[in-house]
Motif scaffolding. Structure first.
Motif, PDB file in Angstrom:
ATOM      1  N   UNK A   1      25.632  89.926 -12.486  1.00  0.00           N
ATOM      2  CA  UNK A   1      26.919  89.258 -12.689  1.00  0.00           C
ATOM      3  C   UNK A   1      26.976  88.676 -14.101  1.00  0.00           C
ATOM      4  N   UNK A   2      25.903  88.028 -14.518  1.00  0.00           N
ATOM      5  CA  UNK A   2      25.839  87.467 -15.873  1.00  0.00           C
ATOM      6  C   UNK A   2      25.984  88.582 -16.920  1.00  0.00           C
ATOM      7  N   UNK A   3      25.214  89.661 -16.754  1.00  0.00           N
ATOM      8  CA  UNK A   3      25.261  90.763 -17.727  1.00  0.00           C
ATOM      9  C   UNK A   3      26.618  91.455 -17.743  1.00  0.00           C
ATOM     10  N   UNK A   4      27.248  91.585 -16.577  1.00  0.00           N
ATOM     11  CA  UNK A   4      28.554  92.247 -16.513  1.00  0.00           C
ATOM     12  C   UNK A   4      29.611  91.477 -17.304  1.00  0.00           C
ATOM     13  N   UNK A   5      29.437  90.184 -17.417  1.00  0.00           N
ATOM     14  CA  UNK A   5      30.382  89.374 -18.200  1.00  0.00           C
ATOM     15  C   UNK A   5      30.173  89.575 -19.702  1.00  0.00           C
ATOM     16  N   UNK A   6      29.040  90.168 -20.071  1.00  0.00           N
ATOM     17  CA  UNK A   6      28.718  90.356 -21.490  1.00  0.00           C
ATOM     18  C   UNK A   6      28.927  91.787 -21.962  1.00  0.00           C
TER      19      UNK A   6
ATOM     20  N   UNK B   1      24.507  98.327 -17.014  1.00  0.00           N
ATOM     21  CA  UNK B   1      24.014  99.604 -16.484  1.00  0.00           C
ATOM     22  C   UNK B   1      22.538  99.805 -16.761  1.00  0.00           C
ATOM     23  N   UNK B   2      22.124  99.499 -17.971  1.00  0.00           N
ATOM     24  CA  UNK B   2      20.706  99.629 -18.323  1.00  0.00           C
ATOM     25  C   UNK B   2      19.847  98.642 -17.551  1.00  0.00           C
ATOM     26  N   UNK B   3      20.353  97.419 -17.379  1.00  0.00           N
ATOM     27  CA  UNK B   3      19.579  96.419 -16.641  1.00  0.00           C
ATOM     28  C   UNK B   3      19.481  96.793 -15.157  1.00  0.00           C
ATOM     29  N   UNK B   4      20.494  97.459 -14.621  1.00  0.00           N
ATOM     30  CA  UNK B   4      20.394  97.965 -13.241  1.00  0.00           C
ATOM     31  C   UNK B   4      19.271  98.990 -13.137  1.00  0.00           C
ATOM     32  N   UNK B   5      19.196  99.867 -14.121  1.00  0.00           N
ATOM     33  CA  UNK B   5      18.137 100.872 -14.144  1.00  0.00           C
ATOM     34  C   UNK B   5      16.768 100.202 -14.294  1.00  0.00           C
TER      35      UNK B   5
ATOM     36  N   UNK C   1      15.859  89.849 -22.285  1.00  0.00           N
ATOM     37  CA  UNK C   1      15.836  91.278 -21.959  1.00  0.00           C
ATOM     38  C   UNK C   1      16.902  92.085 -22.714  1.00  0.00           C
ATOM     39  N   UNK C   2      18.051  91.459 -22.969  1.00  0.00           N
ATOM     40  CA  UNK C   2      19.083  92.152 -23.749  1.00  0.00           C
ATOM     41  C   UNK C   2      18.639  92.326 -25.193  1.00  0.00           C
ATOM     42  N   UNK C   3      17.890  91.370 -25.714  1.00  0.00           N
ATOM     43  CA  UNK C   3      17.333  91.474 -27.065  1.00  0.00           C
ATOM     44  C   UNK C   3      16.438  92.712 -27.155  1.00  0.00           C
ATOM     45  N   UNK C   4      15.574  92.890 -26.159  1.00  0.00           N
ATOM     46  CA  UNK C   4      14.699  94.064 -26.133  1.00  0.00           C
ATOM     47  C   UNK C   4      15.541  95.337 -26.071  1.00  0.00           C
ATOM     48  N   UNK C   5      16.519  95.361 -25.178  1.00  0.00           N
ATOM     49  CA  UNK C   5      17.396  96.534 -25.075  1.00  0.00           C
ATOM     50  C   UNK C   5      18.170  96.773 -26.364  1.00  0.00           C
ATOM     51  N   UNK C   6      18.638  95.696 -26.996  1.00  0.00           N
ATOM     52  CA  UNK C   6      19.416  95.861 -28.232  1.00  0.00           C
ATOM     53  C   UNK C   6      18.577  96.525 -29.320  1.00  0.00           C
TER      54      UNK C   6
END
Length: 159
Positions: free
Chosen positions: A72-77, A83-87, A144-149
């Protein structure tokens, strides 16, 4: 204002407009040193795995509720990050389930959790800046988004 991701170290005067970019920009300000960044690229996924394992060990539903709230938090961003965090979450749950089936989930999770956090703090000591989550707990979800970015930047993917 240009909101494309930067490959150079972030500058405090170059704050982006989108919330996800602003959060990553602020997080990046305390993760400029290459050693600290490298530590975070390994330690953040390790902490995610260990936290998932600890929650799962308490009750599998706790891990699922945590992931649901995180989505929910990631979907707001950003939908791409979501999608990647779901995976990523699915992979983490599969690894945790395998560790649980072997009867080593709790000791492995505790060990990984402690060691990864020690390295995170070593990284911040090298950086000379405190972890972002000391200012605001939401940065525990931004890590985790930092790592993905960083991965996205290497692949040329826009989030």
């Amino acid at each position: 204002m240009n909101t494309t991701p930067h490959t150079a170290a972030p500058d405090e005067d170059d704050a982006p407009e989108r919330r996800v970019d602003a959060l990553l920009h602020h997080y990046g300000l305390s993760h400029i040193h290459p050693t600290n960044e490298a530590i975070h690229m390994v330690a953040i996924p390790a902490i995610m795995l260990s936290l998932t394992g600890l929650l799962f060990a308490l009750h599998p539903a706790l891990a699922l509720v945590f992931f649901g709230a995180s989505m929910v938090y990631y979907a707001r961003l950003s939908w791409r990050f979501t999608g990647c965090m779901l995976l990523v979450s699915s992979v983490l749950l599969a690894v945790v389930d395998a560790l649980d089936a072997r009867g080593v989930l709790v000791p492995v999770s505790v060990l990984v959790f402690v060691v990864a956090w020690i390295f995170q703090f070593i990284g911040h000591r090298i950086e000379g800046k405190k972890p972002s989550f000391f200012e605001d707990l939401q940065y525990l979800w931004v890590g985790p988004l930092f790592v993905l970015s960083k991965l996205f930047l290497r692949l040329g993917v826009r989030w």
